[in-house]
Design a protein around this motif. Structure first.
Motif, PDB file in Angstrom:
ATOM      1  N   ASN A 198       0.816  -1.213   0.000  1.00 56.72           N
ATOM      2  CA  ASN A 198       0.000   0.000   0.000  1.00 56.72           C
ATOM      3  C   ASN A 198       0.850   1.263   0.000  1.00 56.72           C
ATOM      4  N   MET A 199       2.144   1.082   0.214  1.00 53.42           N
ATOM      5  CA  MET A 199       3.039   2.251   0.243  1.00 53.42           C
ATOM      6  C   MET A 199       3.342   2.667  -1.196  1.00 53.42           C
ATOM      7  N   ASP A 200       2.526   3.546  -1.747  1.00 60.18           N
ATOM      8  CA  ASP A 200       2.643   3.903  -3.160  1.00 60.18           C
ATOM      9  C   ASP A 200       2.954   5.381  -3.359  1.00 60.18           C
ATOM     10  N   GLN A 201       3.775   5.944  -2.450  1.00 63.41           N
ATOM     11  CA  GLN A 201       4.174   7.342  -2.632  1.00 63.41           C
ATOM     12  C   GLN A 201       4.926   7.531  -3.946  1.00 63.41           C
ATOM     13  N   SER A 202       5.693   6.515  -4.315  1.00 59.86           N
ATOM     14  CA  SER A 202       6.412   6.541  -5.588  1.00 59.86           C
ATOM     15  C   SER A 202       6.602   5.108  -6.033  1.00 59.86           C
ATOM     16  N   THR A 203       6.927   4.929  -7.300  1.00 64.46           N
ATOM     17  CA  THR A 203       7.130   3.577  -7.816  1.00 64.46           C
ATOM     18  C   THR A 203       8.261   2.877  -7.072  1.00 64.46           C
ATOM     19  N   VAL A 252       9.420   3.429  -4.014  1.00 66.17           N
ATOM     20  CA  VAL A 252       9.034   3.077  -2.648  1.00 66.17           C
ATOM     21  C   VAL A 252       8.110   1.859  -2.655  1.00 66.17           C
ATOM     22  N   MET A 253       7.178   1.822  -3.613  1.00 61.53           N
ATOM     23  CA  MET A 253       6.264   0.692  -3.714  1.00 61.53           C
ATOM     24  C   MET A 253       7.006  -0.595  -4.034  1.00 61.53           C
TER      25      MET A 253
END
Length: 524
Positions: free
Chosen positions: A351-356, A358-359
């Motif tokens: 769910n951590m989709d701040q950036s590609t 990080v995801m």
């Protein structure tokens, strides 16, 4: 009824001594009764009963029967199974339900076999103990044999205390435990560096790794494409030959399979080994080899010699490089194969989709355990532009030298090589986890991974019980695509050794809970 061979149970089904539905129900009941072994990840009860009913109809109406009609089998949970969850014992694939069957699974189903469920393993088959998956470790059925527990386990008055159980070996430990505990008649594993033969030895069953390319890898979620081979776990060599006859052959969905048509064979009842030449690799006399295993190895060589076979020492000079070579090539291919699990196309997504970026990182951290992440990191290091020639390319050259060692030996007239399968009999879980995964794998696969590097067929045959009452297996390595010769030699050896398979005292009623004290009485 659950302790017989494939031929015997097939005859019982045809004679009406037991129906496919009754047989399936007995196996499902026993799976529930032995749930403490943790051999299965998914039990496909409804699917199995439906397949058993279809088989029963074929028997009742006189339809054409398959070679395994009505006979229950299990599959390691890294083979795709249509409509049945396939996890690789990883958070990355938890909840994944494939739309198709692996070729080997489909071939068994086409012969009327009944799929009971999916067996436990190390995450993505990376390990040698079946202890590193997200569903917990597999317990060896021999942990509960009377002989072992009476001699080596201090019985506790605490109902749930059970800290002395033994590992199965890995990574196909769930499949080995399933066959050993009589919950199925055959199980599929995968073998990349010994993952079928290692647990076969520790669980007292037969483990066959066919020649690379003889059996389709389609639907086997890849670990190391250039070494992966579907493996076969059974309770006797004849059964392994029957299953190989069903699975082997060209598959248009796998370009690495042989083009020639494979002709199934039946092993002879009378076997003469007097014209054979058995090779004993000097390099397999290695530190850490137990005195009991060494003595059984020598006894086996004497058996062949006394039967008229020629037994000679042979050299495989590059053997001591094989573990390092295997580690470099294995991790490099792992890094490549695991790259597909990025959270976009396959598997778990964070769910951590701040950036590609990080995801990606969060997805792989959450989806993979430390073993898989470690192998990915190692593999990517070996594949870096500045390291590629010094590691990956050199490892490929060493692999060729290792393969050539086997070619040179077989060209000298050697028919089959005889070696240990593992250094010792199995060990308690608490002792096993003292070492890290990489060290354990290097130790436990020391005799097996060279056959994968060379693409050769190999089989582990249960030989005898150690002083602790635990199985010890020996390995035969054959020439490429000479499975009939390899299995014939293994069958002759099996007959001489008369290994005492663990005997279940009875099938417990469905839903019956096996207590701590009842476990030791459950296995004789």
């Amino acid at each position: 009824m659950l302790r017989v061979s494939l031929r015997e149970i097939s005859a019982a089904l045809k004679e009406g001594q037991v129906s496919p539905t009754e047989l399936c129900q007995r196996c499902l009941s026993l799976i529930k009764a032995t749930k403490f072994l943790n051999a299965y990840i998914t039990v496909a009860e409804d699917t199995a009963l439906k397949q058993a009913e279809e088989s029963e109809k074929r028997y009742r109406t006189g339809q054409t029967l398959g070679n395994l009609d009505g006979i229950p089998f299990a599959v390691k949970d890294n083979f795709s199974t249509a409509g049945i969850e396939t996890t690789c014992a990883s958070n990355m694939l938890k909840g994944y339900i494939p739309p198709y069957n692996a070729t080997v699974v489909q071939k068994l189903l086409d012969q009327g076999a009944v799929l009971l469920g999916k067996t436990n393993l190390d995450e993505f088959a990376m390990g040698s103990g079946s202890t590193d998956g997200i569903f917990g470790p597999v317990k060896n059925p021999w942990s509960y044999s009377r002989q072992y527990r009476e001699k080596h386990v201090q019985h506790s008055h605490t109902e749930n205390e059970d800290s002395n159980w033994l590992i199965t070996g890995g990574s196909s430990g769930g499949s080995a435990a399933a066959v050993s505990s009589f919950t199925c008649f055959v199980a599929l594993g995968s073998d990349t560096g010994g993952s079928t033969r290692n647990p076969a030895s520790h669980c007292g069953v037969v483990g066959l790794k066919p020649t690379y390319g003889l059996v389709s890898r389609h639907g086997l979620i890849p670990l190391v494409n250039s070494m992966d081979v579907p493996g076969i776990l059974t309770r006797c060599v004849d059964d392994a030959a029957i299953v190989l006859g069903i699975l082997a052959g060209h598959d248009p969905k796998d370009s690495t399979t042989v083009q020639d048509t494979f002709k199934p064979f039946e092993l002879p009842s009378f076997i003469d080994v007097s014209k054979l030449c058995i090779g004993i690799p000097k390099e397999y006399h290695t530190p850490g080899l137990s005195s009991e295993t060494l003595a059984l190895w020598a006894k086996a060589a004497d058996l062949f010699e006394n039967a008229g076979a020629k037994v000679v020492d042979v050299n495989l000079p590059h053997t001591h490089y094989s573990i390092v070579c295997y580690h470099v090539l294995c991790t490099a291919e792992v890094a490549s194969n695991m790259a597909r699990f990025d959270g976009l196309e396959y598997g778990h997504r964070s769910n951590m989709d701040q950036s590609t970026e990080v995801m990606y990182a969060a997805t792989r951290r959450e989806g993979f355990n430390y073993v898989v992440r470690g192998r990915i990191l190692s593999g990517n290091y070996f594949l870096l532009k500045q390291n590629y020639e010094n590691y990956f390319v050199k490892a490929q050259k060493v692999r060729r030298l290792i393969a050539n060692d086997f070619v040179n030996v077989f060209n000298r007239g050697i028919d089959v090589l005889l070696t240990p399968t593992t250094l010792t009999d199995t060990i308690p879980y608490l002792e096993f986890i003292k070492e890290d995964n990489r060290t354990r794998s290097a130790q436990d696969d020391i005799f097996t991974q060279a056959a994968n590097l060379a693409g050769l067929p190999a089989i582990s045959v249960p030989t005898a019980l150690s002083e602790k009452g635990l199985p010890i297996g020996l390995q035969f390595i054959g020439q490429a695509f000479q499975e009939m010769q390899l299995l014939t030699v293994a069958k002759w050896f099996e007959k001489q050794m008369k290994f005492p398979m663990v005997q279940l005292q009875g099938v417990m009623d469905e839903g019956h809970t096996v207590s701590h004290h009842q476990k030791s009485a459950f296995f004789s």
